[in-house]
Enzyme design. Sequence first.
Site, PDB file in Angstrom:
ATOM      1  N   ASN A   7       0.838  -1.223  -0.007  1.00  0.00           N
ATOM      2  CA  ASN A   7      -0.001  -0.009  -0.010  1.00  0.00           C
ATOM      3  C   ASN A   7       0.916   1.126  -0.077  1.00  0.00           C
ATOM      4  O   ASN A   7       1.678   1.508   0.773  1.00  0.00           O
ATOM      5  CB  ASN A   7      -0.931  -0.069   1.346  1.00  0.00           C
ATOM      6  CG  ASN A   7      -1.907   1.138   1.261  1.00  0.00           C
ATOM      7  OD1 ASN A   7      -1.658   2.455   1.148  1.00  0.00           O
ATOM      8  ND2 ASN A   7      -3.061   0.853   1.616  1.00  0.00           N
ATOM      9  N   HIS A  10       1.172   6.138   1.814  1.00  0.00           N
ATOM     10  CA  HIS A  10       1.940   6.717   2.922  1.00  0.00           C
ATOM     11  C   HIS A  10       2.983   7.529   2.013  1.00  0.00           C
ATOM     12  O   HIS A  10       3.452   8.666   2.695  1.00  0.00           O
ATOM     13  CB  HIS A  10       2.399   6.021   4.017  1.00  0.00           C
ATOM     14  CG  HIS A  10       1.539   5.687   5.006  1.00  0.00           C
ATOM     15  ND1 HIS A  10       0.620   6.532   5.598  1.00  0.00           N
ATOM     16  CD2 HIS A  10       1.058   4.124   5.183  1.00  0.00           C
ATOM     17  CE1 HIS A  10       0.075   5.787   6.461  1.00  0.00           C
ATOM     18  NE2 HIS A  10      -0.021   4.442   6.223  1.00  0.00           N
ATOM     19  N   HIS A  47      -5.302   3.914  -2.073  1.00  0.00           N
ATOM     20  CA  HIS A  47      -6.704   4.102  -1.824  1.00  0.00           C
ATOM     21  C   HIS A  47      -6.946   5.505  -2.351  1.00  0.00           C
ATOM     22  O   HIS A  47      -6.418   6.615  -1.702  1.00  0.00           O
ATOM     23  CB  HIS A  47      -6.744   4.315  -0.248  1.00  0.00           C
ATOM     24  CG  HIS A  47      -8.130   4.369   0.340  1.00  0.00           C
ATOM     25  ND1 HIS A  47      -8.373   4.370   1.673  1.00  0.00           N
ATOM     26  CD2 HIS A  47      -9.134   4.797  -0.326  1.00  0.00           C
ATOM     27  CE1 HIS A  47      -9.628   4.616   2.023  1.00  0.00           C
ATOM     28  NE2 HIS A  47     -10.085   4.991   0.971  1.00  0.00           N
ATOM     29  N   ARG A  49      -9.256   8.417  -1.938  1.00  0.00           N
ATOM     30  CA  ARG A  49     -10.279   8.676  -1.071  1.00  0.00           C
ATOM     31  C   ARG A  49     -10.862   9.779  -1.509  1.00  0.00           C
ATOM     32  O   ARG A  49     -10.563  10.497  -2.500  1.00  0.00           O
ATOM     33  CB  ARG A  49      -9.654   9.204   0.235  1.00  0.00           C
ATOM     34  CG  ARG A  49      -8.976   8.156   1.097  1.00  0.00           C
ATOM     35  CD  ARG A  49      -8.350   8.831   2.517  1.00  0.00           C
ATOM     36  NE  ARG A  49      -9.315   9.188   3.316  1.00  0.00           N
ATOM     37  CZ  ARG A  49     -10.088   8.688   4.201  1.00  0.00           C
ATOM     38  NH1 ARG A  49      -9.369   7.433   4.492  1.00  0.00           N
ATOM     39  NH2 ARG A  49     -11.180   9.195   4.714  1.00  0.00           N
ATOM     40  N   ARG A  53      -6.931  12.922   0.147  1.00  0.00           N
ATOM     41  CA  ARG A  53      -6.043  13.406   1.028  1.00  0.00           C
ATOM     42  C   ARG A  53      -4.415  12.943   0.807  1.00  0.00           C
ATOM     43  O   ARG A  53      -3.568  13.464   1.305  1.00  0.00           O
ATOM     44  CB  ARG A  53      -6.338  13.143   2.428  1.00  0.00           C
ATOM     45  CG  ARG A  53      -6.225  11.742   2.736  1.00  0.00           C
ATOM     46  CD  ARG A  53      -6.394  11.485   4.274  1.00  0.00           C
ATOM     47  NE  ARG A  53      -8.082  11.791   4.755  1.00  0.00           N
ATOM     48  CZ  ARG A  53      -8.338  11.262   5.978  1.00  0.00           C
ATOM     49  NH1 ARG A  53      -7.804  10.514   6.604  1.00  0.00           N
ATOM     50  NH2 ARG A  53      -9.655  11.761   6.045  1.00  0.00           N
ATOM     51  N   GLU A  74      -8.233   0.620  -3.795  1.00  0.00           N
ATOM     52  CA  GLU A  74      -9.283   0.760  -2.643  1.00  0.00           C
ATOM     53  C   GLU A  74     -10.175   2.227  -2.705  1.00  0.00           C
ATOM     54  O   GLU A  74      -9.780   3.138  -2.899  1.00  0.00           O
ATOM     55  CB  GLU A  74      -8.548   1.031  -1.163  1.00  0.00           C
ATOM     56  CG  GLU A  74      -7.970  -0.351  -0.759  1.00  0.00           C
ATOM     57  CD  GLU A  74      -7.007  -0.096   0.567  1.00  0.00           C
ATOM     58  OE1 GLU A  74      -7.053   1.032   1.051  1.00  0.00           O
ATOM     59  OE2 GLU A  74      -6.149  -1.052   0.940  1.00  0.00           O
ATOM     60  N   THR A 105     -18.215  -1.912  14.186  1.00  0.00           N
ATOM     61  CA  THR A 105     -17.679  -1.440  15.573  1.00  0.00           C
ATOM     62  C   THR A 105     -16.311  -1.979  15.602  1.00  0.00           C
ATOM     63  O   THR A 105     -15.247  -1.323  16.224  1.00  0.00           O
ATOM     64  CB  THR A 105     -18.314  -2.215  16.905  1.00  0.00           C
ATOM     65  OG1 THR A 105     -18.260  -3.630  16.437  1.00  0.00           O
ATOM     66  CG2 THR A 105     -19.724  -1.449  17.222  1.00  0.00           C
ATOM     67  N   GLU A 155     -11.083  -8.940   2.340  1.00  0.00           N
ATOM     68  CA  GLU A 155      -9.736  -8.629   2.896  1.00  0.00           C
ATOM     69  C   GLU A 155     -10.128  -8.590   4.440  1.00  0.00           C
ATOM     70  O   GLU A 155     -10.853  -7.660   4.959  1.00  0.00           O
ATOM     71  CB  GLU A 155      -9.161  -7.227   2.499  1.00  0.00           C
ATOM     72  CG  GLU A 155      -7.963  -7.056   3.188  1.00  0.00           C
ATOM     73  CD  GLU A 155      -7.028  -5.835   2.533  1.00  0.00           C
ATOM     74  OE1 GLU A 155      -7.318  -5.551   1.506  1.00  0.00           O
ATOM     75  OE2 GLU A 155      -6.567  -5.250   3.456  1.00  0.00           O
ATOM     76  N   HIS A 196      -3.887  -4.578   7.403  1.00  0.00           N
ATOM     77  CA  HIS A 196      -4.125  -3.515   8.547  1.00  0.00           C
ATOM     78  C   HIS A 196      -3.130  -3.678   9.667  1.00  0.00           C
ATOM     79  O   HIS A 196      -3.547  -4.655  10.389  1.00  0.00           O
ATOM     80  CB  HIS A 196      -5.546  -3.057   8.561  1.00  0.00           C
ATOM     81  CG  HIS A 196      -5.626  -1.578   9.521  1.00  0.00           C
ATOM     82  ND1 HIS A 196      -5.652  -0.456   8.522  1.00  0.00           N
ATOM     83  CD2 HIS A 196      -5.231  -1.103  10.501  1.00  0.00           C
ATOM     84  CE1 HIS A 196      -5.658   0.524   9.478  1.00  0.00           C
ATOM     85  NE2 HIS A 196      -5.575   0.171  10.546  1.00  0.00           N
TER      86      HIS A 196
HETATM   87  N1  PXP Z   1      -5.869  -2.680   3.844  1.00  0.00           N
HETATM   88  C1  PXP Z   1      -6.682  -2.027   3.826  1.00  0.00           C
HETATM   89  C2  PXP Z   1      -7.983  -2.010   3.336  1.00  0.00           C
HETATM   90  C3  PXP Z   1      -6.501  -0.532   4.139  1.00  0.00           C
HETATM   91  O1  PXP Z   1      -7.279   0.479   4.109  1.00  0.00           O
HETATM   92  C4  PXP Z   1      -4.963  -0.393   4.899  1.00  0.00           C
HETATM   93  C5  PXP Z   1      -4.713   0.951   5.538  1.00  0.00           C
HETATM   94  O2  PXP Z   1      -4.566   1.825   4.545  1.00  0.00           O
HETATM   95  C6  PXP Z   1      -4.294  -1.300   4.562  1.00  0.00           C
HETATM   96  C7  PXP Z   1      -4.547  -2.672   4.405  1.00  0.00           C
HETATM   97  C8  PXP Z   1      -2.870  -1.179   5.031  1.00  0.00           C
HETATM   98  O3  PXP Z   1      -2.574  -0.967   6.557  1.00  0.00           O
HETATM   99  P1  PXP Z   1      -1.192  -0.668   7.137  1.00  0.00           P
HETATM  100  O4  PXP Z   1      -1.036   0.454   6.639  1.00  0.00           O
HETATM  101  O5  PXP Z   1      -1.604  -0.428   8.528  1.00  0.00           O
HETATM  102  O6  PXP Z   1      -0.275  -1.632   6.659  1.00  0.00           O
END
Ligand code: PXP
Length: 252
Positions: A7, A10, A47, A49, A53, A74, A105, A155, A196
């Site tokens: 991903n 960042h 992702h 959004r 952002r 995403e 939740t 996922e 995640h």
């Molecule tokens: N999978 C999904 C669906 C996510 O939204 C994210 C976070 O953006 C990740 C995986 C990756 O999570 P992390 O950045 O904590 O590794």
Amino acid sequence: MLKLGVNIDHVATLREARYRGRGAGEPDPIEAARVCVEAGAHGITAHLREDRRHIVDRDVEALRASLKVRFNLEIANVPEIVEMALRLKPDVVCLVPERREEVTTEGGLDVASHMEALRSTIRRLNEGGIEVSLFIAPDVQQIEASAQVGAQFVELHTGAFAEEFHDPARGGKELDRLVIGARLARSLGLRVNAGHGLNYENLLMLHRVPHLEELNIGHSLISRAVFVGLGQAVKEMRALMEGYEGEAGATG
Ligand code: PXP
């Protein structure tokens, strides 16, 4: 083989911190994707959004044009972004929650409460040649609903496990939920990814979860890259993923 999807959000977050709205700037997430793939990533995840952002439209267009590996986009289930996905044609769309009311939740998509809307979006994306994954908590109700709305993948949200893995009792409980969730998803015909909060410390524990095809990892990889470089960070994570035994691993 357990696959790694990186991903790259960042990387774009860092760029936007300095160059927001400027149409260019460093670090470039497309170059980051290239480095990740060269180091052994099997796929790239971004992702897009609604608020743009981090990843912006030109990023996903450039990724689509340049990636030779699986591109997992995403998005939230909102009309404007779904239309973009249909035009862009990533290999996979992972539907994720962006608004509070879409979230269970535990932080995954509340599929069970939005079945009609999701069924229709999944059908449209599938008709456009795009596979669909749903980012959900390892919760029976959400897994069953995901199968009913016709998703190809779930996922499984590993966030709760990642929060608790230091504590043997609570971490073990979260891991058991992932094991049970993966088994249930597979038995309903769903393919299973996870992501995640996965990192260099907790990754080996995840080998106990069966049926996993791909892990989507962002934050820990980009954090490690600050010290060792992105290519090396990817290689180290791939090394931790080696030896995953899928179904066999869950019996140990
Ligand atoms: N999978 C999904 C669906 C996510 O939204 C994210 C976070 O953006 C990740 C995986 C990756 O999570 P992390 O950045 O904590 O590794």
